[in-house]
Design an enzyme around this catalytic site. Structure first.
Site, PDB file in Angstrom:
ATOM      1  N   ASP A 124     -12.598  -8.703   4.144  1.00  0.00           N
ATOM      2  CA  ASP A 124     -13.874  -8.861   3.383  1.00  0.00           C
ATOM      3  C   ASP A 124     -14.424 -10.388   3.246  1.00  0.00           C
ATOM      4  OD1 ASP A 124     -13.443  -6.155   2.889  1.00  0.00           O
ATOM      5  OD2 ASP A 124     -14.415  -6.483   0.776  1.00  0.00           O
ATOM      6  N   ASP A 153      -6.513  -6.757   4.453  1.00  0.00           N
ATOM      7  CA  ASP A 153      -7.650  -6.229   3.617  1.00  0.00           C
ATOM      8  C   ASP A 153      -8.344  -7.296   2.776  1.00  0.00           C
ATOM      9  OD1 ASP A 153      -9.233  -3.899   2.531  1.00  0.00           O
ATOM     10  OD2 ASP A 153      -8.232  -4.545   0.712  1.00  0.00           O
ATOM     11  N   ASP A 165      -2.894 -18.265   0.574  1.00  0.00           N
ATOM     12  CA  ASP A 165      -4.060 -18.704  -0.118  1.00  0.00           C
ATOM     13  C   ASP A 165      -4.778 -19.877   0.433  1.00  0.00           C
ATOM     14  OD1 ASP A 165      -1.589 -20.224  -0.202  1.00  0.00           O
ATOM     15  OD2 ASP A 165      -1.537 -20.815  -2.346  1.00  0.00           O
ATOM     16  N   LYS A 222       3.076 -15.239   2.685  1.00  0.00           N
ATOM     17  CA  LYS A 222       3.154 -16.065   1.098  1.00  0.00           C
ATOM     18  C   LYS A 222       4.818 -16.239   1.304  1.00  0.00           C
ATOM     19  CE  LYS A 222       1.769 -17.547  -2.851  1.00  0.00           C
ATOM     20  NZ  LYS A 222       0.886 -18.974  -2.828  1.00  0.00           N
ATOM     21  N   TYR A 259       0.766  -1.238   0.000  1.00  0.00           N
ATOM     22  CA  TYR A 259       0.111   0.084   0.097  1.00  0.00           C
ATOM     23  C   TYR A 259       0.963   1.203  -0.117  1.00  0.00           C
ATOM     24  CZ  TYR A 259      -4.674  -1.707   0.986  1.00  0.00           C
ATOM     25  OH  TYR A 259      -5.931  -2.622   0.816  1.00  0.00           O
TER      26      TYR A 259
HETATM   27  C1  IPM Z   1     -10.496  -0.802   3.827  1.00  0.00           C
HETATM   28  C2  IPM Z   1     -10.619  -0.380   2.654  1.00  0.00           C
HETATM   29  C3  IPM Z   1      -9.368   0.687   2.220  1.00  0.00           C
HETATM   30  C4  IPM Z   1      -8.279  -0.204   2.341  1.00  0.00           C
HETATM   31  C5  IPM Z   1      -9.490   1.479   1.017  1.00  0.00           C
HETATM   32  C6  IPM Z   1     -10.659   2.392   0.870  1.00  0.00           C
HETATM   33  C7  IPM Z   1      -8.331   2.211   0.682  1.00  0.00           C
HETATM   34  O1  IPM Z   1     -10.777  -1.078   1.707  1.00  0.00           O
HETATM   35  O2  IPM Z   1     -10.362  -0.080   5.004  1.00  0.00           O
HETATM   36  O3  IPM Z   1     -10.261  -2.101   4.125  1.00  0.00           O
HETATM   37  O4  IPM Z   1      -7.965  -0.957   1.403  1.00  0.00           O
HETATM   38  O5  IPM Z   1      -7.544  -0.290   3.298  1.00  0.00           O
HETATM   39 MN    MN Z   2     -10.796  -3.196   2.507  1.00  0.00          MN
END
Ligand code: IPM
Ligand code: MN
Length: 352
Positions: free
Chosen positions: A247, A243, A219, A186, A141
């Site tokens: 999700d 990240d 993975d 990884k 990042y």
């Molecule tokens: C999160 C979001 C952010 C990230 C984006 C909006 C930059 O996806 O907080 O998980 O990738 O950190």
């Molecule tokens: Mn995110």
């Protein structure tokens, strides 16, 4: 107590979910005899529109001086032109970095009433209680980026010190919980992951011999997270893996709209935000799920203000609202659902 809270609604559904959360904090303040003051500032796309930059100096200064920061979400199609010089997301990354918030805690605890909303079999979900600790201020990042007509690069870099501090934070958390830490990397491919694995192994051996350490490749972790989620207690991983995995982990809880987060550093100030994005497709409709932001506010009370009973009261009230099947549309695609404000009110009504 008195606390100064900086509020950064941001873009898309951000303003709606934050507006729904502030009355919950007000209700907690009045019930427990506290005074919270809220100062709103711009971040993300709205800040680009108003000030030409995604993180105005005034926003950063206010955040530095505050006791804590509550954030909605940033980004949206309006600012997503691939040729754009500035993007909303840069504001979020910049404030995390500037405040030194290297550890991002993302709890995943499926709620019984929301099991139907999860695509995962209910029998796999009972008893799942995970905290993902995502490294937040390093890795790909933040590495140098290049772009030419024919190629592009993103540099991934980690220092020993960056890995040590986030592993320590995660291990300390595991020690207070079930004593198990899973470090995800990884290492079969990436040099940064081999460094990560070496450092994690050493820190755990020297400083946390009572916490068990398990290494997983990212993975296979992505698979195990869905096939045997009960096997995990605290998971620590680098920025991008964290990240992506969180999700994915939100599907264990039934909706991305239920996962809260706390971004912490060595100081007192932290940023508290839902893990979901700005959801431009539903923005302005009053239907967004406010629970992740409300649960983030609970984390704010716990981690920045030291108000454990107050945090627990919010969490219990959200659980009670879910028990009563007060669901926003994301949790009840075909059933009865309520709007953002009603869901927040259901929490306030159950604060006791
Ligand atoms: C999160 C979001 C952010 C990230 C984006 C909006 C930059 O996806 O907080 O998980 O990738 O950190
Ligand atoms: Mn995110």
């Amino acid at each position: 107590m008195h606390a100064d809270i900086v509020v950064l609604p941001g873009d898309g559904i951000g303003p709606e979910i934050v507006a729904a959360t502030l009355p919950v904090l007000e209700a907690v303040a009045s019930r427990f005899g506290h005074a919270f003051s809220f100062a709103e500032h711009d971040i993300g796309g709205i800040a680009i529109d108003r000030h030409g930059v995604p993180l105005p100096d005034a926003t950063l200064e206010a955040a530095r001086a505050a006791d804590a920061v509550l954030l909605g979400a940033v980004g949206g199609p309006k600012w997503s032109d691939p040729k754009a010089k500035v993007r909303p997301e840069q504001g979020l990354l910049a404030i995390r970095k500037a405040l030194g918030l290297f550890a991002n805690l993302r709890p995943v605890r499926p709620h019984a009433a929301a099991l139907d909303a999860s695509p995962i079999k209910a029998e796999l979900l009972a008893g799942v209680d995970i905290v993902v600790v995502r490294e937040l201020t390093g890795g790909i990042y933040f590495g140098d980026k290049t772009r030419s007509d024919t190629d592009a690069t993103d540099l991934c870099r980690y220092s020993v010190a960056e890995v040590e501090r986030v592993v320590r934070r995660a291990a300390a958390l595991a020690r207070q919980r079930r004593g198990h830490l899973t470090s995800v990397d990884k290492a079969n491919v990436l040099e940064t992951s081999r460094l990560w694995r070496d450092v994690a192994t050493r820190v755990m051996r020297e400083e946390f011999p009572d916490v068990t350490l398990e290494h997983q490749l990212v993975d296979s972790m992505a698979m195990h997270l869905l096939s045997k989620p009960r096997a995990y207690d605290v998971i620590v991983t680098e920025n991008m893996f964290g990240d992506i995995l969180t999700d994915e982990a939100s599907m264990l809880a039934g909706s991305l709209g239920l996962l809260a987060s706390a971004s912490l550093g060595d100081g007192k100030v932290g940023i508290y935000e839902p893990i979901h994005g700005s959801a431009p497709d539903i923005a302005g409709k009053g239907i967004a799920n406010p629970y992740a932001t409300i649960l983030s506010a609970a984390m704010l009370l716990r981690h920045s203000l030291g108000l454990e009973a107050e945090a627990a009261a919010i969490e219990a009230a959200v659980s009670a609202a879910l028990d009563a099947r007060v669901f926003t549309a994301d949790l009840a695609p075909s059933g009865q659902s309520v709007g953002t404000t009603q869901a927040a009110q259901a929490v306030i009504d159950r604060l006791g």
